[in-house]
Design a protein around this motif. Structure first.
Motif, short mmCIF file in Angstrom:
data_model
loop_
_atom_site.label_atom_id
_atom_site.label_comp_id
_atom_site.label_asym_id
_atom_site.label_seq_id
_atom_site.Cartn_x
_atom_site.Cartn_y
_atom_site.Cartn_z
N ALA A 137 -12.45 -18.74 -45.16
CA ALA A 137 -12.49 -18.72 -43.70
C ALA A 137 -12.30 -20.13 -43.15
O ALA A 137 -12.83 -21.10 -43.70
CB ALA A 137 -13.82 -18.15 -43.23
N HIS A 180 -16.91 -20.30 -40.61
CA HIS A 180 -17.94 -19.27 -40.71
C HIS A 180 -19.02 -19.63 -39.70
O HIS A 180 -19.64 -20.69 -39.79
CB HIS A 180 -18.52 -19.20 -42.12
CG HIS A 180 -19.67 -18.24 -42.21
ND1 HIS A 180 -20.79 -18.48 -42.97
CD2 HIS A 180 -19.86 -17.04 -41.63
CE1 HIS A 180 -21.65 -17.46 -42.83
NE2 HIS A 180 -21.10 -16.58 -42.03
N VAL A 191 -14.97 -16.11 -39.21
CA VAL A 191 -15.95 -15.07 -39.49
C VAL A 191 -17.23 -15.39 -38.73
O VAL A 191 -17.84 -16.43 -38.96
CB VAL A 191 -16.25 -14.95 -40.99
CG1 VAL A 191 -17.35 -13.92 -41.24
CG2 VAL A 191 -15.00 -14.60 -41.77
#
Lengths: 940, 83, 504
Positions: A450, A453, A434
């Protein structure tokens, strides 16, 4: 038309060839091995009773009604959990099975209301099943322990939970987990005390996102739409397409009554819908009430100056006013003094006629669409890289992704139905990177975490994407064969990107992304298997939006992640018909199908068909229109279904442009903010009244079918034709299908599209032509539309919008699940229950020195304006960055956004505004709160 | 909002994105972009600034504008999908 | 210098062993060592004093008796291992329990520990599974599924990771063998799991241990730490290069989590809910990976099987029930505890010779064998041999080997009601026959007990039992009718019906 009841096969289809021949009650059927006996039986035309099984959910095996006997196997296995094997012989009606089934049904009925409201209204399967199974009396009597007296939970505005009708089949719990991926529901307690609960609280206070999957899955009346309780069961269905985001979900509008008496009872997601496959979100499923809201305008109105009251007039008079006004302006100020803005909320057919009106009747190219302010860089960037201005994949492609690179998008709020599909894939083991300044839900939420990130600082996207490419190239992770075979000479780009200035270490200070984290993410993207890029407005709405789109395309080309399932570059389109409105030639420089107006061959097609001479010069873009209006050369504007005074940046500038014009014509459902500056108001139609097509983010052309006739007396395409005709250019079609026929005959990518074909196929993804008669789910297989892919050299150029002493924080904007864009629709529904006002998220490190606590009303100021809203101290934002939504006119976040825009397309730089935040005085706070209360009260 | 005219602001956006290229190439790119995407009256307005010798104009933008006057734009560039 | 042994087993602690140990330790010249329980629960706290003849046992010791014990004047059982109650057993699984300090890894090794693992590591995984198959070992948790076949399924399944899970959620009433093995000889379980892991290619293991067994949790965790420290777990088990990590996970008090698929759900952090089979856990188990799920006793027996060879173990027993059965005697019994003997031994031997009949001295009426879902076996069936098939034929089951005695004051209808009540409370709530059926069962039995509409309700109860037996998702709902129907069959008079044999 009658109510569409889709067959329920009990368990999902199994992929694979038919290789198991089974005999069920003497009937032979061949299915893919692993198909449940329940499904195979249904396919063979045998209905085995079931309650906990439904074909949208994995087999569960709890209701014990679908028991069967299998020759050579022990006992009475549940057919839903028994996979077919070749040669299996099954009996669904043996004496033993029938007896057990009756026994089970009797137990169910011993804890089910005898006068079940759902059974009475036909929304509960229990009575029919009891009949099917052969139970007429309950020998246990009704004096036993039961759950019949449990109180209902009616806190959710759209549906009610009636526990007395609940049979604890867990379909709702599983739908929430398996389909929606929110995991808000669970079973609490053990044994007889097992009860469904939204996490031990009520529905409204729970994690529930009101997607409606549980209500849809419920086989009884336990979870029921309040509209069904209020209005009764619907009597007919109309297949249509949602008019909210770019996912473009297919729905069955379930209706009572006919003609103008039609009343939508509920919107049910359609299982065969190509985009949504039976799923929905709170907007599409429930927030349709705006179409019948009392604010809805049904009559044409005019006024001479914007200070006057509106006067209702006849259609004839309104259209005459528009036509004469526009012609007069052209007479006085030149042909280019007027223009139009088409709407990405309208159908392809409605948009097509607007650009046709501009080009043929206005005689200029001054037509633009609201895609200008969202995804115009996508069109530009992907066009440059691949040769076509659209995403490369269908939504189903994500099922084959191993790695998802999500950049500047928040699908769980803005594209919830696709987000659910993405989350399902993540639960299956795909990994997600992300890249977003905000800790969005996909960074971490139930069963999602995730891999990386990357909190990219707003305005530094290109530095970030270059660093990704730098790692891939300098670590030798790029796909040399793909570059050689599929792309133009990339040596310049490779030399450029290998430069040390692009290394993660060199750019970390700019992007705010730790170098090692970025390196790891780049390696994962390049080597983790099929990698798909998904992005949103966090990519496009920047001064380098187009560069960033090309940067993402470069990543995909570098790694060979194009031209098959599970890969690609996929814009998540904001509005239902952004893709379509762009396809339809709504841009001032191009004709339908993305063909530049300077192309004589293309102009010739339209010149011949329309009998005009189309201008070979580009027209004005929306911001150019505003600038020219302020400059005094642009005097008249037709605005189709877009609220530019609220949605476009730098509200003060937009308002002064609108005030500078002599004739502003607004065609909309409501007297929106822009209508405050209009001279003519033409009432539009809601999606429930439209007949046409929308094209979603995956290039899928979906039919929009009218549930009821237009209550204004005119369809929107008719209004436009009438204006053109009144201006002396006759335009008429008997049906919208004729407009599509014209589109197909003039636009190669739409050559095979017609309403008839769409009705037969359900939907099709363009290009639809002789080479791809059923459409094109995946583009660029084998070669790019432009032949060889083009890797643009993507220099990072910092935005001029910089923080400093006066404006030390960066404001970035986004959407929230329950509201939609400027809120014109959702604010006029109960969706405002969840989000009644815009909220400013601010990091504790920024809040504390300013004395800001959650709930404080603050003033948000930029160099162009200031506004008020309520603060929420949150660590979702990194220090130095604040975030808000732009759904509510009371706040009007665009008062503070600036005129900065993408260098190539003039898409506004909504995502970067230098601001200051301060606590307001008690008086200001009181005034703000009162205006919120008034606004909320007036629309509810 | 600054007092800068809109066409100059937009022109300077283009300058910032192309100025790292060799000067002649940058001027061509900017001129091509303007030809493809700018409405004629914006182009005329830009030319007016050049003619008036607007001192606020970046030299590259001036060069692009002159380039635009002096040279025929390659029509082939316009055939690309334009976005 | 005197060495005395005081059990640290929870059963001994519950009757005051700690105070006895403290009192003994206070005496100069006395070394107190702690062992597991010998399984003579009727004699606990059973203090053993080391002598030249062996360890002499003193039953039911209190702190007041300490002096007499040390003087040798307290009532004594003589050398414990020569005492008939102990000597007549055939300790295989429990061979070390009570003899050593539970976490003394050297003593464990000295008494044959790790011989099985050492031999296993010289064999191929396939050969190891072959030994287990040859032994005829069947799952001791109750279902009696052949362990070797289960292992072979996991061994041949392809996956990135596989698991070995030990079900130590011993929830059956009247059972305690798992606990006593873990508290008394935890390395045997660890070794068994390491062998299983090697055999099937698993790299991670979990022991799902119920929270009601805090001493077992402490002991096992300590033993695991020691095993790691000695290289018997971790990166390279016993220097073999095979990785095996083992961890204890504590349950939260739900009976249903003793059902293997619920246990897997619980291990995954979910609400313990039964999964439909297929797919079987051997293929789709913990976190969707191939998983061996075995009971403590099954895994605890594996080291012996590997050490002595599968055929040696398989030579014991009868029919398809091979090896030994660890019977747990409880309820209204004169001498309760662990009785490990070969399969085929008559129930009477266990109940009368070892158990000594009822504690109350009243006539034995029935035994519930195999936990709360097991049948009530009437005293007239005492000649049943301990044998899975013989029990099944008699409408009963051996289950986990719990035998609970009842004297003639038992009301069979109350016990039938309890079976339904237990199910209503402990069902996972997933499937309908179990979730609603059990509650209706309580109500119907209540009506029968009140003699309301007797015939119709007895018929309804029969119908309900059929629905539950044939319709339930797992053994919980499927077996709840077993105690109910056995009570009704053998003791109809307790339900207001004509006595057995006199009914038409």
């Amino acid at each position: 038309m009658t109510l569409i009841v889709e067959p329920d096969y009990g368990t999902p289809a199994v992929r694979g060839g038919a290789d198991a021949r089974v005999t069920i009650d003497g009937r032979e059927i061949t299915v893919p091995a692993g198909t449940s006996v329940l499904r195979a039986a249904k396919e063979a035309g045998i209905d085995i009773p079931k309650l906990c099984a439904t074909d949208s959910l994995k087999a569960f095996g709890s209701c014990r009604l679908c028991l069967v006997e299998v020759e050579g196997a022990r006992g009475t296995p549940a057919s839903c959990t028994t996979p077919c094997a070749d040669g299996m012989v099954v009996s669904t009606q043996s004496e033993q099975v029938v007896e057990v089934r009756r026994g089970v049904m009797e137990l169910y009925l011993s804890d089910h209301p005898t006068s079940c409201a759902g059974c009475a209204r036909g929304n509960c399967e229990m009575q029919d099943l009891a009949h099917q199974v052969g139970v007429d009396t309950v020998r246990y009597g009704l004096g036993g322990v039961s759950h019949l007296a449990e109180p209902a939970d009616t806190t959710n505005p759209y549906f009610a939970y009636e526990p007395s009708a609940c049979i604890v089949c867990s379909r709702c719990v599983r739908a929430c987990g398996e389909i929606q991926g929110t995991f808000a529901l669970t079973v609490q307690g053990r044994g007889f005390d097992s009860r469904i609960t939204p996490g031990g609280t009520d529905f409204l206070s729970s994690e529930c996102v009101s997607c409606g999957a549980c209500v849809q899955a419920c086989p009884t009346d336990a979870l029921t739409e309040k509209s069904v309780i209020d209005l009764g069961m619907p009597s007919r269905s109309v297949l249509t397409t949602c008019a909210y985001c770019g996912v473009g979900c297919s729905f069955k509008a379930e209706v009572r009554g006919s003609g103008s008496e039609s009343r939508v009872v509920r919107m049910m997601p359609w299982k065969d819908g190509g985009a949504n496959e039976g799923h929905s979100c709170v907007k599409g499923r429930f927030a349709y009430g705006y179409a019948s809201h009392r604010d809805r305008q049904l009559h044409p109105m005019v006024r001479d100056t914007i200070g006057e009251e509106w006067r209702v007039v006849s259609w004839d008079e309104a259209i005459r006013r528009v036509a004469e006004g526009f012609r007069s302006l052209q007479g006085r100020f030149g042909a280019g003094a007027i223009g139009a803005i088409s709407s990405s909320r309208c159908t392809n057919e409605e948009v097509y006629v607007v650009q046709k009106m501009v080009r043929a009747a206005f005689g200029n190219n001054n037509v633009d669409t609201c895609a200008r302010v969202c995804h115009s860089p996508t069109g530009f960037g992907l066009g440059q890289a691949f040769g076509t201005s659209a995403g490369t994949q269908d939504f189903a492609s994500v099922d084959d992704c191993d790695v998802i690179l999500l950049v500047g998008a928040n699908p769980t709020d803005a594209h919830p139905v696709f987000a659910s599909r993405m989350k399902r894939r993540l639960r299956e083991g795909a990994r997600i990177i992300v890249a977003d300044p905000r800790r969005i839900d996909l960074v971490r939420s139930p069963h999602v975490e995730a891999a990386h990130h990357l909190p990219v600082r707003p305005g530094t996207n290109v530095a970030f994407v270059n660093a990704m490419a730098h790692v891939i190239v300098t670590e030798g992770l790029h796909d040399v064969d793909f570059l050689r075979e599929r792309c133009e000479d990339a040596s310049d780009y490779l030399t450029f990107i290998a430069g040390a200035e692009h290394s993660p270490e060199a750019t970390a200070d700019v992007t705010g992304i730790p170098a090692e984290e970025l390196r790891a993410a780049a390696r994962l993207y390049a080597t983790g298997g099929n990698a798909g890029i998904y992005y949103g407005l966090g990519v496009t709405e920047h001064s380098q939006g187009s560069t960033m789109v090309m940067g993402l395309a470069n990543l995909a080309m570098l790694t060979g992640n194009l031209g098959r399932e599970g890969v690609g570059v996929n814009p998540l389109r904001g509005q239902n018909n952004v893709q379509g409105s762009c396809d339809m030639g709504s841009f001032p420089h191009e004709l339908p199908g993305y063909r530049h107006v300077s192309r004589e061959d293309v102009r010739a097609i339209y010149d011949d068909l329309w009998g005009v001479r189309i201008s070979p010069h580009p027209g004005l873009r929306i911001p150019n229109m505003f600038d020219s209006a302020v400059g005094g050369t642009f005097k008249g504007l037709f605005v189709q279904g877009e609220d530019i005074a609220q949605s476009d940046p730098n509200t003060a500038h937009v308002e002064s442009a609108l005030k500078s014009m002599e004739l502003v014509v607004v065609q909309d459902l409501f007297l929106n903010e822009t209508a405050r500056f209009a001279h003519v108001f033409l009432p539009g139609t809601s999606f429930l009244e439209k007949d046409g097509t929308f094209t979603n983010a995956e290039r899928r052309i979906n039919r929009v079918r009218p549930v009821m006739p237009s209550p204004t007396g005119k369809d929107e395409w008719e209004i436009v034709c009438d204006i053109a005709t009144a201006m002396g250019y006759p335009m008429s079609y008997a049906q919208p299908s004729e407009i599509m026929a014209e589109i197909a005959s003039t636009t190669p990518t739409f050559a095979g599209v017609s309403f008839e074909r769409l009705d037969a196929e359900g939907s099709m993804q363009w290009p639809v032509n002789d080479a791809a008669p059923h459409g094109t789910p995946t583009m660029h297989i084998g070669q790019f539309v432009r032949g060889l892919g083009h890797l643009a050299t993507t220099h990072y150029v910092p935005t001029t919008e910089v923080t400093g002493h006066r404006y030390p924080l960066v404001l970035t904007t986004g959407r929230i699940l329950s509201q939609y864009n400027v809120g014109a629709q959702t604010r006029r529904t109960a969706n405002s229950t969840w989000h009644p006002q815009d909220i400013l998220e601010i990091h504790p490190a920024d809040a504390e020195p300013r004395g800001i606590s959650s709930g404080d009303v603050v003033e948000l100021t930029s160099r162009v304006g200031s506004t008020h809203l309520t603060a929420e101290v949150s660590e979702r934002m990194p220090p130095g960055v604040v975030y808000t939504t732009f759904h509510h006119p009371v706040t009007g976040a665009n008062v503070v956004t600036t005129e900065n825009s993408d260098w190539a397309t003039n898409c506004p730089e909504y995502k970067v505004t230098a601001v200051q935040v301060t606590v307001v005085t008690e008086t200001v706070r009181a005034a703000y709160e009162e205006s919120v209360a008034t606004a909320t009260g007036s629309v509810r | 909002m600054s007092g800068e005219s809109a066409v100059i602001r937009l022109g300077h956006d283009l300058v910032r994105n192309f100025q790292m290229l060799p000067r002649e190439q940058a001027a061509t790119e900017i001129a091509t972009h303007i030809a493809k995407f700018w409405e004629p009256r914006m182009r005329h307005e830009l030319m007016a600034h050049v003619r008036l010798g607007d001192m606020a104009m970046h030299p590259l933008l001036v060069a692009a504008a002159e380039h635009f006057v002096d040279h025929e734009i390659n029509r082939g560039d316009l055939r690309e999908a334009s976005g | 210098m005197t060495t005395v042994w005081v059990p640290c087993d929870a059963a001994a602690l519950s009757v005051g062993a700690e105070a006895v140990a403290t009192a003994l330790a206070a005496v100069e010249g006395v070394t107190v060592r702690r062992n597991g329980s010998r399984g003579l629960l009727w004699a606990e706290p059973l203090v053993e004093v080391e002598t030249e003849h062996g360890r002499v046992g003193y039953p039911n010791v209190t702190p007041e008796l300490v002096e007499e014990v040390l003087a040798g004047s307290a009532p004594s059982l003589g050398v414990v291992e020569e005492h008939p109650w102990f000597a007549r057993q055939h300790r295989v699984t429990f061979v070390r329990v009570g003899r050593i300090e539970p976490t003394d890894i050297a003593a464990y090794r000295e008494l044959g520990g790790f011989a099985g693992l050492s031999r296993a590591l010289t064999l191929t995984p396939q050969q190891v599974v072959g030994e287990v198959t040859a032994s005829g070992l069947r799952g001791r948790g109750g279902a009696g599924f052949p362990t070797g076949i289960k292992w072979e399924t996991v061994r041949t399944a392809a996956a990135d990771v596989k698991f070995v899970c030990c079900n130590a959620d011993e929830g059956d009433s009247g059972t305690f063998a798992d606990r006593m093995l873990i508290e008394g000889d935890p390395f045997s379980l660890i070794e068994g799991m390491a062998i299983a892991a090697y055999a099937v290619g698993a790299s991670e293991g979990y022991v799902y241990l119920r929270s009601e067994y805090p001493h077992a949790v402490t002991t096992l965790r300590r033993a695991i730490d020691i095993a790691y420290a000695h290289g018997m777990l971790g990166e390279s088990v016993a220097g073999s290069g095979h990785r095996f990590d083992l961890e204890v996970r504590v349950g939260a008090g739900a009976y249903i989590c003793g059902e293997e698929t619920s246990m897997l759900d619980s291990l995954e952090g979910k609400r313990g809910e039964v999964r439909a089979k297929p797919p079987i856990p051997a293929l789709v188990g913990l976190f969707g990976r191939p998983t061996v799920v075995n009971n403590v006793l099954s895994l605890g027996t594996v080291p012996m099987i590997l050490a002595d060879g599968g055929t040696a173990y398989g030579a014991l027993g009868t029919g398809r029930s091979r090896g030994t059965q660890v019977v747990q005697l409880a309820g209204n019994v004169a001498r309760g505890g662990i009785v490990e003997c070969d399969f085929g031994t008559p129930l009477r031997t266990v109940v009368e010779d070892f158990g000594g009949g009822t504690l109350s001295g009243r006539p034995l009426k029935a035994m519930q064998v195999g936990g709360p879902l097991g049948a009530y076996v009437p005293a007239s069936h005492l000649d049943l041999p301990l044998d899975y098939e013989a029990f099944a034929e008699a409408g009963a089951m051996l289950g986990h080997g719990g035998v609970v005695l009842f004297d003639d004051t038992m009301d069979a209808s109350a016990m039938a009601r309890f079976a339904m009540e237990f199910c209503a409370k402990e069902s996972c709530g997933k499937c309908t026959p179990c979730r609603i059926g059990s509650t209706r069962g309580v109500e119907v039995i209540d009506r029968i007990r009140r003699r309301e509409d007797l015939e119709a309700n007895v018929e309804l109860l029969g119908s309900l039992c059929t629905t539950m037996t044939k319709g339930s998702l797992c053994a919980m709902g499927g077996l709840t009718p077993m105690p109910v129907q056995s009570a009704l069959t053998h003791f109809p008079e307790d339900f207001g019906l004509a006595a057995e044999g006199s009914r038409t």
